[in-house]
Design a protein around this motif. Structure first.
Motif, PDB file in Angstrom:
ATOM      1  N   MET A 186       0.816  -1.185   0.000  1.00  0.00           N
ATOM      2  CA  MET A 186       0.000   0.000   0.000  1.00  0.00           C
ATOM      3  C   MET A 186       0.868   1.260   0.000  1.00  0.00           C
ATOM      4  O   MET A 186       0.412   2.310  -0.385  1.00  0.00           O
ATOM      5  N   LEU A 187       2.080   1.118   0.469  1.00  0.00           N
ATOM      6  CA  LEU A 187       2.967   2.272   0.483  1.00  0.00           C
ATOM      7  C   LEU A 187       3.849   2.337  -0.752  1.00  0.00           C
ATOM      8  O   LEU A 187       4.726   3.176  -0.833  1.00  0.00           O
ATOM      9  N   GLU A 188       3.602   1.477  -1.702  1.00  0.00           N
ATOM     10  CA  GLU A 188       4.370   1.499  -2.943  1.00  0.00           C
ATOM     11  C   GLU A 188       4.013   2.742  -3.747  1.00  0.00           C
ATOM     12  O   GLU A 188       2.856   3.178  -3.746  1.00  0.00           O
ATOM     13  N   PRO A 189       4.946   3.314  -4.459  1.00  0.00           N
ATOM     14  CA  PRO A 189       4.649   4.507  -5.260  1.00  0.00           C
ATOM     15  C   PRO A 189       3.659   4.233  -6.396  1.00  0.00           C
ATOM     16  O   PRO A 189       2.882   5.099  -6.758  1.00  0.00           O
ATOM     17  N   GLY A 190       3.629   3.016  -6.919  1.00  0.00           N
ATOM     18  CA  GLY A 190       2.748   2.710  -8.038  1.00  0.00           C
ATOM     19  C   GLY A 190       1.432   2.064  -7.631  1.00  0.00           C
ATOM     20  O   GLY A 190       0.690   1.575  -8.480  1.00  0.00           O
ATOM     21  N   PHE A 191       1.121   2.073  -6.320  1.00  0.00           N
ATOM     22  CA  PHE A 191      -0.099   1.418  -5.835  1.00  0.00           C
ATOM     23  C   PHE A 191      -1.333   2.202  -6.267  1.00  0.00           C
ATOM     24  O   PHE A 191      -1.405   3.424  -6.116  1.00  0.00           O
ATOM     25  N   ASN A 192      -2.310   1.486  -6.814  1.00  0.00           N
ATOM     26  CA  ASN A 192      -3.540   2.111  -7.280  1.00  0.00           C
ATOM     27  C   ASN A 192      -4.638   1.863  -6.242  1.00  0.00           C
ATOM     28  O   ASN A 192      -5.151   0.757  -6.115  1.00  0.00           O
ATOM     29  N   ALA A 193      -5.025   2.891  -5.496  1.00  0.00           N
ATOM     30  CA  ALA A 193      -6.045   2.758  -4.448  1.00  0.00           C
ATOM     31  C   ALA A 193      -7.438   2.593  -5.036  1.00  0.00           C
ATOM     32  O   ALA A 193      -8.345   2.093  -4.375  1.00  0.00           O
TER      33      ALA A 193
END
Length: 66
Positions: A1-8
């Motif tokens: 969830m803290l990844e830069p490319g994570f899509n919420a």
């Protein structure tokens, strides 16, 4: 969830709008209020239920049958 490319948006809540096929919006509450206005006095829920059945044409039901 803290990844830069994570899509919420992938885990966001999806809205479900499934209308009731038997009743339109507001139909049930309008019928209930109409029955409540026709009743002469405050009654138990069983009497209200019998009045609702009578309004739909099912008058053969007795309070003991419920």
């Amino acid at each position: 969830m803290l990844e830069p490319g994570f899509n919420a948006r992938a885990i966001s809540i999806k809205r479900r709008n499934n209308p009731n096929p038997l009743f339109k919006r507001g139909h049930v509450i309008r019928g209930a209020l109409g029955i409540a206005n026709k009743l002469a006095r405050a009654t138990m829920s069983a009497h209200f239920f019998l009045a609702a059945l009578a309004a739909t044409g099912n008058e053969g039901v007795k309070l003991e049958d419920i």
